[in-house]
Design a protein around this motif. Structure first.
Motif, PDB file in Angstrom:
ATOM      1  N   CYS A   1      96.469 -27.822 153.466  1.00 54.78           N
ATOM      2  CA  CYS A   1      96.848 -27.515 152.085  1.00 54.78           C
ATOM      3  C   CYS A   1      95.868 -26.492 151.522  1.00 54.78           C
ATOM      4  CB  CYS A   1      96.853 -28.776 151.223  1.00 54.78           C
ATOM      5  SG  CYS A   1      97.176 -28.473 149.468  1.00 54.78           S
ATOM      6  N   ALA A   2      96.307 -25.240 151.424  1.00 55.75           N
ATOM      7  CA  ALA A   2      95.437 -24.175 150.942  1.00 55.75           C
ATOM      8  C   ALA A   2      95.079 -24.345 149.470  1.00 55.75           C
ATOM      9  CB  ALA A   2      96.119 -22.820 151.162  1.00 55.75           C
ATOM     10  N   ALA A   3      95.894 -25.081 148.734  1.00 60.26           N
ATOM     11  CA  ALA A   3      95.647 -25.236 147.301  1.00 60.26           C
ATOM     12  C   ALA A   3      94.444 -26.125 147.003  1.00 60.26           C
ATOM     13  CB  ALA A   3      96.881 -25.804 146.614  1.00 60.26           C
TER      14      ALA A   3
ATOM     15  N   GLU B   1      95.207 -35.897 149.897  1.00 62.46           N
ATOM     16  CA  GLU B   1      94.480 -34.893 150.671  1.00 62.46           C
ATOM     17  C   GLU B   1      95.420 -33.936 151.390  1.00 62.46           C
ATOM     18  OE1 GLU B   1      91.169 -34.235 150.856  1.00 62.46           O
ATOM     19  OE2 GLU B   1      91.108 -35.611 149.150  1.00 62.46           O
ATOM     20  N   ALA B   2      96.690 -34.310 151.467  1.00 63.10           N
ATOM     21  CA  ALA B   2      97.662 -33.466 152.163  1.00 63.10           C
ATOM     22  C   ALA B   2      98.399 -32.516 151.240  1.00 63.10           C
ATOM     23  CB  ALA B   2      98.682 -34.332 152.899  1.00 63.10           C
ATOM     24  N   CYS B   3      98.441 -32.819 149.922  1.00 60.42           N
ATOM     25  CA  CYS B   3      99.219 -31.986 149.014  1.00 60.42           C
ATOM     26  C   CYS B   3      98.852 -32.271 147.562  1.00 60.42           C
ATOM     27  CB  CYS B   3     100.715 -32.243 149.215  1.00 60.42           C
ATOM     28  SG  CYS B   3     101.788 -31.206 148.198  1.00 60.42           S
ATOM     29  N   VAL B   4      98.725 -31.193 146.782  1.00 67.08           N
ATOM     30  CA  VAL B   4      98.442 -31.316 145.345  1.00 67.08           C
ATOM     31  C   VAL B   4      99.482 -30.556 144.521  1.00 67.08           C
ATOM     32  CG1 VAL B   4      95.966 -31.692 145.631  1.00 67.08           C
ATOM     33  CG2 VAL B   4      96.833 -29.343 145.461  1.00 67.08           C
ATOM     34  N   ALA B   5     100.618 -30.247 145.118  1.00 66.87           N
ATOM     35  CA  ALA B   5     101.653 -29.477 144.422  1.00 66.87           C
ATOM     36  C   ALA B   5     102.284 -30.310 143.316  1.00 66.87           C
ATOM     37  CB  ALA B   5     102.723 -29.021 145.407  1.00 66.87           C
ATOM     38  N   VAL B   6     102.519 -29.689 142.179  1.00 69.72           N
ATOM     39  CA  VAL B   6     103.098 -30.380 141.042  1.00 69.72           C
ATOM     40  C   VAL B   6     104.626 -30.338 141.133  1.00 69.72           C
ATOM     41  CG1 VAL B   6     103.279 -28.389 139.483  1.00 69.72           C
ATOM     42  CG2 VAL B   6     102.834 -30.650 138.544  1.00 69.72           C
ATOM     43  N   TYR B   7     105.274 -31.414 140.681  1.00 67.10           N
ATOM     44  CA  TYR B   7     106.739 -31.391 140.574  1.00 67.10           C
ATOM     45  C   TYR B   7     107.113 -30.495 139.402  1.00 67.10           C
ATOM     46  CZ  TYR B   7     111.523 -32.730 139.653  1.00 67.10           C
ATOM     47  OH  TYR B   7     112.883 -32.680 139.422  1.00 67.10           O
ATOM     48  N   PRO B   8     108.013 -29.516 139.585  1.00 69.60           N
ATOM     49  CA  PRO B   8     108.207 -28.493 138.556  1.00 69.60           C
ATOM     50  C   PRO B   8     109.257 -28.814 137.501  1.00 69.60           C
ATOM     51  CG  PRO B   8     109.435 -27.881 140.500  1.00 69.60           C
ATOM     52  CD  PRO B   8     108.717 -29.174 140.834  1.00 69.60           C
TER      53      PRO B   8
END
Length: 331
Positions: free
Chosen positions: A141-143, A158-165
């Motif tokens: 996860c580059a973010a 730790e695998a993803c911090v993307a927000v639901y849009p």
């Protein structure tokens, strides 16, 4: 964009059967405002696109039932936002749809497709040059250590911090809405609160739906809680922008005390986020601004900000506080 087969069924059962026949590699298509973007970016590359826009009986809004409002999955966002019953009984839902996109997109996008829109994380949509576990499971996860101003402070891993849009799903979660789906195994009902998965170690699995499940309708329970509600959205610019923080809030007062409260958060979490403890803190008490702020602080008590998005905690607290005061005024 790669070549793909294009199919256009007329009935929901036919669409599901075609999906089963052409899987793996088949995708449903409605308004196309998400799928076609992802196909151009190379994130999605379906071998078969099944156009469900002509399916019979799935574009209507049924307000004739006393206990629930039924919204066909193919109803355009603009039709739902403008519907008199939605505006009167669920203003937070109407506002969430109005604030979600441009008028052109609202006219094209369907509510079923809107529920399933994917993240706007730039690393996910970045043509494959960045590590993204949503796009390529196990790649990283580059973010996490990158530009993460717009990312989640709640529900991340730790695998993803993307927000639901999305906006609409936040309002639907506040109202305990349910989606009905159809697959070769028959129909099933899925609460909106349970529709989207937390990323955990498998962020590429974004919902609990199987690939062959088709959303056919949304059902929203009717009652007094919906009338005193609002969707309060804070963003970098006034229109056509995704939320930095948002709140779908509803309250029901008896006298000067809260009998029921709903608080759902958007723009700050990896999925539509119900703040249960914050809701409980309000029940049985007068709804003062101090009580609203205390509830808002509880909503963000488990927030885990990243290097560039710590401001979202303070912003989210103010957003929820203001939304509760708006809902109180509407009561």
């Amino acid at each position: 964009m790669r070549d793909f087969a294009y199919l256009r069924p007329r009935e929901a059962g036919e669409a599901v059967a075609l999906h089963a026949r052409h899987s793996p590699g088949a995708r449903y298509f409605a308004g196309g405002t998400t799928l076609f973007d992802l196909m151009k970016l190379g994130v999605e590359s379906p071998a078969t696109v099944i156009d469900v826009t002509r399916l019979e009986g799935l574009a209507g809004i049924d307000a004739s039932r006393r206990g629930e409002l039924r919204i066909g999955a193919l109803a355009p966002m603009s039709d739902v936002a403008e519907h008199a019953t939605v505006q009167r009984e669920f203003p937070a839902l109407s506002e969430a749809l109005w604030k979600a996109a441009s008028q052109q997109l609202r006219n094209m996008a369907t509510v079923g497709g809107n529920l399933l829109q994917r993240t706007r994380c730039a690393y996910f949509r970045g043509a494959g040059e960045y590590a993204c576990n949503k796009r390529v499971p196990g790649s990283g996860c580059a973010a996490l250590d990158g530009l993460n101003r717009g990312h989640a402070v709640l529900g991340a891993s730790e695998a993803c911090v993307a927000v639901y849009p999305g906006d609409m799903a936040v309002a639907l979660a506040a109202f305990d809405a349910v989606v009905d789906t159809l697959s070769p195994r028959g129909e099933r009902a899925v609460p909106v609160r349970e529709l989207h998965r937390a990323p955990g170690s498998t962020p590429h699995l974004e919902t609990v739906l199987a690939e062959d499940e088709l959303i056919v309708r949304i059902r929203v329970p009717r009652g007094p809680i919906g009338r005193a509600s609002t969707y309060h959205k804070v963003r970098d610019r006034e229109s056509y922008a995704f939320a930095l923080a948002s709140a779908a809030v509803a309250v029901q007062l008896q006298g000067n005390r809260v009998a029921d409260a709903r608080i759902a958060l958007g723009g700050v979490a990896t999925r539509p986020w119900r703040a249960d403890e914050a809701e409980r803190s309000l029940v049985g008490r007068p709804l003062t601004r101090a009580a609203a702020r205390r509830a808002a602080e509880l909503a963000f008590a488990e927030a885990r900000p990243l290097a560039h998005n710590g401001f979202k905690v303070a912003l989210g607290i103010e957003t929820v506080t203001d939304a509760l005061m708006i809902a109180k005024d509407r009561s």
